[in-house]
Motif scaffolding. Structure first.
Motif, PDB file in Angstrom:
ATOM      1  N   SER A 180     -13.461  23.351 -17.237  1.00 47.14           N
ATOM      2  CA  SER A 180     -14.869  22.979 -17.391  1.00 47.14           C
ATOM      3  C   SER A 180     -15.187  21.642 -16.740  1.00 47.14           C
ATOM      4  CB  SER A 180     -15.240  22.938 -18.881  1.00 47.14           C
ATOM      5  OG  SER A 180     -16.608  22.666 -19.066  1.00 47.14           O
ATOM      6  N   LYS A 181     -14.158  20.798 -16.544  1.00 46.34           N
ATOM      7  CA  LYS A 181     -14.362  19.501 -15.898  1.00 46.34           C
ATOM      8  C   LYS A 181     -14.688  19.654 -14.406  1.00 46.34           C
ATOM      9  CE  LYS A 181     -14.174  14.934 -15.881  1.00 46.34           C
ATOM     10  NZ  LYS A 181     -14.427  14.629 -14.473  1.00 46.34           N
ATOM     11  N   ALA A 182     -14.531  20.843 -13.855  1.00 50.04           N
ATOM     12  CA  ALA A 182     -14.871  21.064 -12.445  1.00 50.04           C
ATOM     13  C   ALA A 182     -16.393  21.126 -12.323  1.00 50.04           C
ATOM     14  CB  ALA A 182     -14.227  22.344 -11.934  1.00 50.04           C
ATOM     15  N   THR A 183     -17.011  19.958 -12.391  1.00 43.41           N
ATOM     16  CA  THR A 183     -18.469  19.876 -12.440  1.00 43.41           C
ATOM     17  C   THR A 183     -19.116  19.740 -11.062  1.00 43.41           C
ATOM     18  OG1 THR A 183     -18.362  17.489 -12.774  1.00 43.41           O
ATOM     19  CG2 THR A 183     -18.427  18.866 -14.750  1.00 43.41           C
ATOM     20  N   ASN A 184     -18.306  19.643 -10.009  1.00 42.62           N
ATOM     21  CA  ASN A 184     -18.876  19.594  -8.660  1.00 42.62           C
ATOM     22  C   ASN A 184     -18.167  20.613  -7.775  1.00 42.62           C
ATOM     23  OD1 ASN A 184     -16.483  18.315  -7.565  1.00 42.62           O
ATOM     24  ND2 ASN A 184     -17.220  16.373  -8.371  1.00 42.62           N
ATOM     25  N   VAL A 185     -18.703  20.812  -6.602  1.00 42.25           N
ATOM     26  CA  VAL A 185     -18.211  21.860  -5.709  1.00 42.25           C
ATOM     27  C   VAL A 185     -16.781  21.588  -5.264  1.00 42.25           C
ATOM     28  CG1 VAL A 185     -18.523  22.828  -3.399  1.00 42.25           C
ATOM     29  CG2 VAL A 185     -20.470  22.636  -4.934  1.00 42.25           C
ATOM     30  N   ASP A 186     -16.459  20.324  -4.980  1.00 39.91           N
ATOM     31  CA  ASP A 186     -15.123  20.014  -4.494  1.00 39.91           C
ATOM     32  C   ASP A 186     -14.061  20.308  -5.556  1.00 39.91           C
ATOM     33  OD1 ASP A 186     -13.423  18.602  -2.333  1.00 39.91           O
ATOM     34  OD2 ASP A 186     -12.892  17.532  -4.168  1.00 39.91           O
ATOM     35  N   SER A 187     -14.315  19.882  -6.790  1.00 44.46           N
ATOM     36  CA  SER A 187     -13.320  20.126  -7.840  1.00 44.46           C
ATOM     37  C   SER A 187     -13.191  21.614  -8.140  1.00 44.46           C
ATOM     38  CB  SER A 187     -13.664  19.340  -9.108  1.00 44.46           C
ATOM     39  OG  SER A 187     -14.974  19.633  -9.547  1.00 44.46           O
ATOM     40  N   ALA A 188     -14.293  22.363  -8.064  1.00 40.51           N
ATOM     41  CA  ALA A 188     -14.209  23.813  -8.270  1.00 40.51           C
ATOM     42  C   ALA A 188     -13.436  24.480  -7.142  1.00 40.51           C
ATOM     43  CB  ALA A 188     -15.609  24.401  -8.382  1.00 40.51           C
ATOM     44  N   ALA A 189     -13.640  24.011  -5.914  1.00 43.80           N
ATOM     45  CA  ALA A 189     -12.894  24.568  -4.784  1.00 43.80           C
ATOM     46  C   ALA A 189     -11.396  24.371  -4.967  1.00 43.80           C
ATOM     47  CB  ALA A 189     -13.365  23.919  -3.483  1.00 43.80           C
ATOM     48  N   HIS A 230      -4.452  20.460  -6.083  1.00 38.92           N
ATOM     49  CA  HIS A 230      -5.176  19.287  -6.575  1.00 38.92           C
ATOM     50  C   HIS A 230      -4.360  18.541  -7.619  1.00 38.92           C
ATOM     51  CE1 HIS A 230      -6.092  22.462  -9.385  1.00 38.92           C
ATOM     52  NE2 HIS A 230      -6.814  21.689 -10.165  1.00 38.92           N
ATOM     53  N   ASN A 231      -3.640  19.270  -8.467  1.00 41.12           N
ATOM     54  CA  ASN A 231      -2.780  18.603  -9.442  1.00 41.12           C
ATOM     55  C   ASN A 231      -1.537  18.018  -8.788  1.00 41.12           C
ATOM     56  OD1 ASN A 231      -3.877  18.567 -12.151  1.00 41.12           O
ATOM     57  ND2 ASN A 231      -3.874  20.801 -12.029  1.00 41.12           N
ATOM     58  N   HIS A 232      -1.113  18.586  -7.675  1.00 40.66           N
ATOM     59  CA  HIS A 232       0.004  17.987  -6.947  1.00 40.66           C
ATOM     60  C   HIS A 232      -0.413  16.649  -6.346  1.00 40.66           C
ATOM     61  CE1 HIS A 232       2.050  22.192  -6.454  1.00 40.66           C
ATOM     62  NE2 HIS A 232       1.956  21.791  -7.710  1.00 40.66           N
ATOM     63  N   GLN A 233      -1.673  16.547  -5.919  1.00 43.21           N
ATOM     64  CA  GLN A 233      -2.176  15.243  -5.474  1.00 43.21           C
ATOM     65  C   GLN A 233      -2.178  14.250  -6.636  1.00 43.21           C
ATOM     66  OE1 GLN A 233      -6.443  14.559  -4.714  1.00 43.21           O
ATOM     67  NE2 GLN A 233      -5.849  13.834  -2.677  1.00 43.21           N
ATOM     68  N   VAL A 281       0.853  -1.184   0.000  1.00 44.30           N
ATOM     69  CA  VAL A 281       0.000   0.000   0.000  1.00 44.30           C
ATOM     70  C   VAL A 281       0.889   1.233   0.000  1.00 44.30           C
ATOM     71  CG1 VAL A 281      -1.789   1.281   1.215  1.00 44.30           C
ATOM     72  CG2 VAL A 281      -1.794  -1.227   1.265  1.00 44.30           C
ATOM     73  N   ILE A 282       0.697   2.095  -0.993  1.00 42.49           N
ATOM     74  CA  ILE A 282       1.431   3.361  -1.068  1.00 42.49           C
ATOM     75  C   ILE A 282       0.440   4.472  -0.770  1.00 42.49           C
ATOM     76  CG2 ILE A 282       2.943   4.828  -2.437  1.00 42.49           C
ATOM     77  CD1 ILE A 282       3.464   2.450  -4.284  1.00 42.49           C
ATOM     78  N   ARG A 283       0.622   5.139   0.367  1.00 44.84           N
ATOM     79  CA  ARG A 283      -0.274   6.227   0.756  1.00 44.84           C
ATOM     80  C   ARG A 283       0.185   7.527   0.114  1.00 44.84           C
ATOM     81  NH1 ARG A 283       0.041   2.503   4.794  1.00 44.84           N
ATOM     82  NH2 ARG A 283      -1.844   2.089   6.050  1.00 44.84           N
ATOM     83  N   VAL A 284      -0.761   8.305  -0.391  1.00 47.46           N
ATOM     84  CA  VAL A 284      -0.424   9.583  -1.023  1.00 47.46           C
ATOM     85  C   VAL A 284      -1.269  10.695  -0.419  1.00 47.46           C
ATOM     86  CG1 VAL A 284       0.241   8.451  -3.192  1.00 47.46           C
ATOM     87  CG2 VAL A 284      -2.059   9.375  -2.944  1.00 47.46           C
ATOM     88  N   SER A 285      -0.700  11.913  -0.421  1.00 41.47           N
ATOM     89  CA  SER A 285      -1.386  13.063   0.148  1.00 41.47           C
ATOM     90  C   SER A 285      -0.900  14.341  -0.518  1.00 41.47           C
ATOM     91  CB  SER A 285      -1.120  13.151   1.653  1.00 41.47           C
ATOM     92  OG  SER A 285      -1.645  14.352   2.184  1.00 41.47           O
ATOM     93  N   SER A 286      -1.778  15.325  -0.514  1.00 42.41           N
ATOM     94  CA  SER A 286      -1.392  16.678  -0.900  1.00 42.41           C
ATOM     95  C   SER A 286      -1.659  17.586   0.285  1.00 42.41           C
ATOM     96  CB  SER A 286      -2.200  17.142  -2.120  1.00 42.41           C
ATOM     97  OG  SER A 286      -1.909  18.480  -2.427  1.00 42.41           O
ATOM     98  N   GLY A 287      -0.591  18.082   0.899  1.00 42.95           N
ATOM     99  CA  GLY A 287      -0.749  19.034   1.988  1.00 42.95           C
ATOM    100  C   GLY A 287      -0.293  18.549   3.340  1.00 42.95           C
ATOM    101  N   GLN A 288      -0.107  17.264   3.522  1.00 39.00           N
ATOM    102  CA  GLN A 288       0.340  16.764   4.825  1.00 39.00           C
ATOM    103  C   GLN A 288       1.524  15.809   4.648  1.00 39.00           C
ATOM    104  OE1 GLN A 288      -2.176  13.843   6.842  1.00 39.00           O
ATOM    105  NE2 GLN A 288      -3.463  13.654   5.018  1.00 39.00           N
ATOM    106  N   LYS A 289       2.443  15.874   5.591  1.00 37.11           N
ATOM    107  CA  LYS A 289       3.556  14.936   5.608  1.00 37.11           C
ATOM    108  C   LYS A 289       3.053  13.605   6.157  1.00 37.11           C
ATOM    109  CE  LYS A 289       8.224  14.112   7.357  1.00 37.11           C
ATOM    110  NZ  LYS A 289       9.360  14.633   8.148  1.00 37.11           N
TER     111      LYS A 289
END
Length: 467
Positions: A349-358, A298-301, A251-259
C-alpha cells in the motif's frame, strides 16, 4: 525525551499539533522555553488547551511580538505552493523558522558524551522511495549485533521523543524532503540518498526544488560518509559533487542493476547478488534471493544502501548478512499477507506513486494487481513497460474508471471501485502460482485517511477469505 538546548527563557511558537509538533512543544518546555502553540484544526487546539498549552493565533496581526523562533510541523507549506499565513507572518517579523529535526541536531550532543568511550552516531536516510525500508533495515542489523540503536523521524518515534544517547549508540532517522528542506541544523554522521523520482512537486516548486531539498542533507550536513544511489541522474550528480576524486571513499555509490566500476567504494546488486567493491577489488557479497523480507530489485537497492551504511559504521559483511536473513520487512511495503491455494497475497500500500508501483510490479510474475486511488501528477505511462507481468488489474478508487482507461490496452482491467470488491474478485479468479498485489500507484485520500488504513483494509479482507 531530548530537551532542546539554548532556549531557556525564550518564547517559542509551535505551529501544527500532530505528533512532531506536540513532541517539539514538550521538548522546548523541558529546555526552559515558554511555548505558544497553534493548530488550524479546532480539535487539535482543544486537545492542546486541555493539556495546559497556551494557545496563540499565529495568523493574526502582531502574533510574533516577543517570539524568538517558530517551529513548524512537516505537513505545513512554508514556500510552495504558498506559505502558510502563520509562516508568512513569522518571516515578515524576522522570526526564524525551524522544525523538530533542526531542534534535534542542535540538542543531541551533551556534556555527558565526554565520558563515553565511543561517540554516538546519527544515520539519516532520505530519498523518494525505499527510505523507510532502508532505515528499518539499518536499525534491524544494528540491533542484531547488539548495538544500542533507536529509529526515529518519519518512522518509529518522534525525533525529540527518543532517549538520550548512550555509549556507542546510533540513531537512525528517516527524513522526508519536508524535513530536510526546513531544518536549520542537519549534521548526520552518515547520510543516505536512496533515489529520486517525481513526488511532492507542488511543495517544492518542481523537480529542481525537490532535489535541492534532499541535497541539503549532504551539502549542508557535511556527513563523514555519504551513501548515494546513482541509478538516477540526480544521484549520480550528487555523488560527483561530494567526491574530490575517483578514489574518494567518503562517498559510497550504490546501485541496483548495474555493476559499478572505479577505484572508489561501491555496493551494487545484480541478478539477486549484492557485491561490495573497494579500490577495484571485491571485498564482500551476499545472495539476496533467498531473503523473504527483501523481494525484488527495489528492495535489493534498499539492501545495498543499508549494507553501505552499516559498513560505514564498522560492521563486517557477515554480520550484516546475518541481520538481513531474519529481516521481516515493514508493514505495507512488499508485505506478504497470506499464501493460500498456491496464491501469494502481497500488501504494498506504500506504493503511492507510479515509480514505486512499477518497482513492485517488477518484483513478481503473474500478478493480479489491485491499483488505483487519488492519482498523482505525471500520468501512468511509466507503468506500461511492466504490464506484461499483470494477468489482470482490479481498479479501486473514486476515479477507478478513468484510472483503468489510462492503463491503456496493455492490461486487462476491471473497475471494482472498492477494496472489498477488488479482493473478492481477485480471490475468485487467482490461480496457483499467481500473486495478488496491492500496489496502488496512487494516494489513498479519496477513500482512506492514510496508506496504512488502506493496507489494513486489504489485510483484513484477505485474512477473512484465506484463513
Amino acid at each position: 525525551m531530548i530537551p532542546v538546548q539554548d532556549v531557556e527563557g525564550q518564547t517559542i511558537a509551535v505551529l501544527g499539533l500532530g505528533r512532531s509538533g506536540l513532541s517539539a512543544a514538550k521538548a522546548l518546555a523541558a529546555g526552559g522555553a515558554q511555548v505558544l502553540v497553534w493548530d488550524d484544526g479546532a480539535t487539535g487546539r482543544a486537545a492542546a488547551e486541555a493539556e495546559g498549552w497556551e494557545l496563540r493565533d499565529l495568523t493574526g496581526a502582531g502574533a510574533f511580538e516577543g517570539v524568538a523562533l517558530l517551529v513548524v510541523s512537516p505537513g505545513i507549506p512554508h514556500l510552495y505552493p504558498h506559505p502558510h499565513a502563520a509562516i508568512a507572518n513569522a518571516l515578515r517579523a524576522g522570526v526564524p523558522v525551524d522544525n523538530d529535526i533542526g531542534l534535534f541536531f542542535r540538542s543531541w550532543a551533551t556534556e555527558d558524551w565526554d565520558q563515553f568511550s565511543g561517540m554516538p552516531k546519527v544515520v539519516a536516510v532520505t530519498g523518494s522511495n525505499g527510505k523507510s525500508t532502508t532505515s528499518a533495515l539499518i536499525h534491524h542489523v544494528l540491533r542484531s549485533v547488539g548495538r544500542p540503536v533507536q529509529l526515529a523521524g518519519n518512522i518509529g518515534r518522534g525525533v525529540l521523543d527518543i532517549d538520550p544517547a548512550e555509549d556507542h549508540s546510533v540513531v537512525v532517522l528517516e527524513l522526508s524532503s519536508y524535513q530536510t528542506e526546513l531544518a536549520r541544523a542537519i549534521t548526520p554522521d552518515v547520510a543516505v540518498f536512496t533515489n529520486l523520482t517525481p513526488d511532492h512537486l507542488d511543495r517544492h516548486g518542481g523537480m529542481g526544488g525537490y532535489f535541492a531539498a534532499k541535497r541539503r542533507l549532504f551539502a549542508e550536513g557535511g556527513p563523514d560518509r555519504a551513501v548515494v544511489g546513482v541509478d538516477e541522474p540526480e544521484g549520480l550528480f550528487l555523488a560527483g559533487q561530494l567526491a574530490v576524486g575517483p578514489g574518494d571513499d567518503r562517498v559510497i555509490r550504490v546501485s541496483s542493476g548495474q555493476k559499478l566500476d572505479g577505484p572508489g567504494w561501491s555496493v551494487f546488486a545484480r541478478k539477486g547478488f549484492l557485491s561490495e567493491y573497494r579500490k577495484s577489488r571485491q571485498i564482500g557479497s551476499i545472495d539476496l534471493r533467498a531473503i523473504p523480507g527483501l523481494p525484488g530489485a527495489h528492495n535489493h537497492q534498499n539492501a545495498c544502501a543499508a549494507y553501505a551504511a552499516c559498513r560505514a559504521l564498522g560492521l563486517g559483511p557477515r554480520q550484516i548478512e546475518a541481520g538481513f536473513a531474519d529481516f521481516a520487512g515493514l508493514p505495507h511495503r512488499s508485505q506478504i499477507v497470506a499464501e493460500a491455494g498456491g496464491v501469494r497475497w502481497v500488501n504494498d500500500s506504500k506504493a503511492t506513486n507510479v515509480d514505486s508501483a512499477a518497482k513492485a510490479l517488477q518484483a513478481f510474475d503473474r500478478i493480479r494487481w489491485i491499483c488505483g486511488g487519488l492519482e498523482k501528477e505525471g500520468g501512468l505511462d511509466a507503468l506500461h513497460p511492466h504490464l506484461g507481468r499483470v494477468v489482470k488489474a482490479y481498479v479501486i478508487g473514486r476515479e477507478a474508471e478513468g484510472f483503468a482507461l489510462r492503463l491503456g490496452p496493455g492490461a486487462e482491467a476491471e473497475v471494482c471501485e472498492t477494496m472489498e470488491v477488488a479482493v473478492a474478485r481477485a480471490h475468485a479468479e487467482a490461480a496457483s502460482g499467481e500473486t495478488v498485489l496491492l500496489a496502488p500507484a496512487a494516494a489513498s485520500f479519496d477513500q482512506y485517511d492514510s496508506f496504512e488504513k488502506r493496507g489494513e483494509d486489504f489485510i483484513a479482507r484477505v485474512t477473512a477469505l484465506t484463513d
